[in-house]
Scaffold this motif. Structure first.
Motif, PDB file in Angstrom:
ATOM      1  N   LEU A   1       0.829  -1.209   0.000  1.00 46.44           N
ATOM      2  CA  LEU A   1       0.000   0.000   0.000  1.00 46.44           C
ATOM      3  C   LEU A   1       0.859   1.254   0.000  1.00 46.44           C
ATOM      4  CD1 LEU A   1      -2.677  -1.045   2.655  1.00 46.44           C
ATOM      5  CD2 LEU A   1      -2.954  -0.994   0.156  1.00 46.44           C
ATOM      6  N   LEU A   2       0.278   2.349  -0.491  1.00 45.71           N
ATOM      7  CA  LEU A   2       0.898   3.669  -0.449  1.00 45.71           C
ATOM      8  C   LEU A   2       0.384   4.432   0.766  1.00 45.71           C
ATOM      9  CD1 LEU A   2       0.459   4.654  -4.197  1.00 45.71           C
ATOM     10  CD2 LEU A   2       2.624   4.119  -3.070  1.00 45.71           C
ATOM     11  N   PRO A   3       1.147   5.395   1.275  1.00 45.48           N
ATOM     12  CA  PRO A   3       0.647   6.212   2.384  1.00 45.48           C
ATOM     13  C   PRO A   3      -0.673   6.884   2.076  1.00 45.48           C
ATOM     14  CG  PRO A   3       2.999   6.556   2.091  1.00 45.48           C
ATOM     15  CD  PRO A   3       2.542   5.717   0.928  1.00 45.48           C
ATOM     16  N   THR A   4      -0.887   7.267   0.825  1.00 45.80           N
ATOM     17  CA  THR A   4      -2.132   7.938   0.448  1.00 45.80           C
ATOM     18  C   THR A   4      -3.324   6.985   0.411  1.00 45.80           C
ATOM     19  OG1 THR A   4      -1.483   7.625  -1.867  1.00 45.80           O
ATOM     20  CG2 THR A   4      -1.024   9.775  -0.868  1.00 45.80           C
ATOM     21  N   ASP A   5      -3.056   5.681   0.551  1.00 48.78           N
ATOM     22  CA  ASP A   5      -4.153   4.709   0.580  1.00 48.78           C
ATOM     23  C   ASP A   5      -4.841   4.662   1.946  1.00 48.78           C
ATOM     24  OD1 ASP A   5      -3.781   3.897  -2.051  1.00 48.78           O
ATOM     25  OD2 ASP A   5      -2.284   2.381  -1.513  1.00 48.78           O
TER      26      ASP A   5
END
Length: 342
Positions: free
Chosen positions: A331-335
Motif C-alpha cells: 500500500l501507499l501512504p495515500t491509501d
C-alpha cells in the motif's frame, strides 16, 4: 561545621558556598551536566541543553515558553517541566566545603569536595560572578550502557516504576506478552525466543545466540514477519522513536524508503495531535532504557535495511513449514484515508 580527625591533628571542614548541578536522570555522562555558582544560570543552561537534546532546529524558541521549574524542597532540587510534564532534567543544590591542606604537604593549593557522599569530586573553585560554570568533576560514575539482553531489559522495567505502562501507552510495547499463539521457527534453523508483544497482537523475538548479541525479528498477527534490527538496543530505539513503525512498513509500496518517510510523517503528525508532549515522553523512555535515539529518517533507513535483509536467513515459518510473508506492504501512504496531512 564538620570535624574530621587525622593522625596527630584535627582538621575542620567549613561550608563556604552552594553550587548548583544540572543533571539528566540516569545519565551521569550527560554533556549538559555542569556545576554553577548560581541557580538561574544553571537553570538556563539546563533548558538550553534539554532543547538541544530533544528539539529540532528552529523549534527551540517556541518550545522554551513551555518550560518551567518545579521545586522539591525536601531534597533541595528543581525539576524541569515541559508543558506541565516532568522531564529527566533537574538542578540540585550541593554544599561546597573548603578542605585545608596538611601543612608541609601542600602549601598554596585548595581542594574542594562536594557534599554529600559518593562519588567524591574535586572540581576547580567556582570563579567570581554569577552563572559561570566550572570544571568537570574528577570522579564520575560509569556510563550506563543500553540494554543488550532480555534480563537487562526486564531489570530496567523493574527499576523504573511505570515504565511498562508508559511503553505500552506510547509505543504499544507489551513486555508482559511473549507468547505469539503458535510455535515459530526459522528457515535457517537459528533459534528464536519471544520476549515481548504489542497492542496489535504481534510478537518480538530474539534471533540467534541469546548469550551473544542476538538480532530481533518480528511476527505480525497477519502472518508477516522478518528482521527489524541487528540488536535489542536498535530494536528498542525503533519502538520508542517510531511508534507505529509497523504502519511505516505496511504503507511502504513494497519497501520504498520514500514511502516509509511519508508514512512516518503522517504518523508523527497524528501522534503529536494527541500527545503534545511527545518529545519529552520519548526522552524519558530513552533515558530509562539508556538509548541514543537517532533522527526519524535514520531510524527509517535502519528499519528498511533490516527488513530488506530478511531473506534468506531471517525468514520465519510456522510449525507446518509455511513461511511468513514480507513485512513490506504494497500500500501507499495515500491509501490510508484516516491519516491527517502533515
Amino acid at each position: 561545621m564538620r570535624n574530621l580527625t587525622s593522625p596527630g591533628r584535627r582538621i575542620v571542614y567549613e561550608s563556604r558556598a552552594v553550587v548548583y548541578e544540572t543533571r539528566w536522570d540516569g545519565d551521569p555522562e550527560w554533556e549538559g551536566g555542569l556545576l554553577f555558582s548560581g541557580l538561574a544560570p544553571a537553570q538556563r543552561q539546563a533548558e538550553h541543553a534539554y532543547l538541544r537534546e530533544t528539539g529540532t532546529p528552529g523549534a527551540s524558541a517556541g518550545r522554551a515558553g513551555r518550560l518551567v521549574w518545579s521545586r522539591d524542597a525536601s531534597r533541595d532540587a528543581w525539576s524541569l517541566l515541559d508543558g506541565g510534564e516532568r522531564t529527566p532534567v533537574s538542578v540540585s543544590a550541593r554544599a561546597v566545603h573548603d578542605e585545608p591542606p596538611v601543612p608541609a604537604t601542600v602549601t598554596r593549593w585548595r581542594t574542594f569536595a562536594l557534599a554529600p557522599g559518593p562519588p567524591r569530586s574535586h572540581p576547580a573553585p567556582p570563579p567570581a560572578g554569577a552563572g559561570a560554570a566550572y570544571g568537570a568533576r574528577g570522579a564520575r560514575r560509569a556510563h550506563v550502557s543500553a540494554v543488550s539482553s532480555v534480563e537487562e531489559l526486564l531489570a530496567r522495567f523493574r527499576d523504573h516504576p511505570g515504565l511498562s505502562e508508559s511503553m505500552y501507552a506510547l509505543c504499544g510495547f507489551d513486555i508482559s506478552c511473549r507468547d505469539h499463539g503458535e510455535t515459530l521457527t526459522t528457515v535457517s534453523g537459528a533459534p528464536v525466543e519471544g520476549f515481548a508483544g504489542d497492542d496489535v497482537g504481534g510478537t518480538y523475538f530474539l534471533y540467534g545466540d541469546p548469550d551473544g548479541q542476538p538480532a530481533v525479528v518480528y511476527a505480525s498477527p497477519e502472518g508477516e514477519g522478518g528482521l527489524i534490527a541487528d540488536s535489542l538496543a536498535d530494536a528498542l530505539a525503533i519502538v520508542v522513536g517510531l511508534p507505529g513503525w509497523q504502519d511505516c512498513l505496511r504503507f511502504s509500496a513494497g519497501g520504498s524508503l520514500t514511502a516509509m518517510e511519508a508514512a512516518a510523517a503522517y504518523l508523527e503528525n497524528d501522534l503529536r495531535r494527541v500527545e503534545p508532549h511527545l518529545t519529552a515522553r520519548r526522552a524519558r523512555l530513552a533515558c530509562a532504557l539508556s538509548l541514543q535515539l537517532p533522527p526519524i529518517p535514520q531510524l527509517l533507513a535502519r528499519l528498511q535495511d533490516a527488513v530488506a535483509r530478511t531473506v534468506p536467513s531471517y525468514v520465519l515459518k510456522t510449525a507446518q513449514g509455511d513461511p511468513y510473508a514480507s513485512l513490506f506492504g504494497t500500500l501507499l501512504p495515500t491509501d490510508n484515508p484516516g491519516w491527517s496531512t502533515p
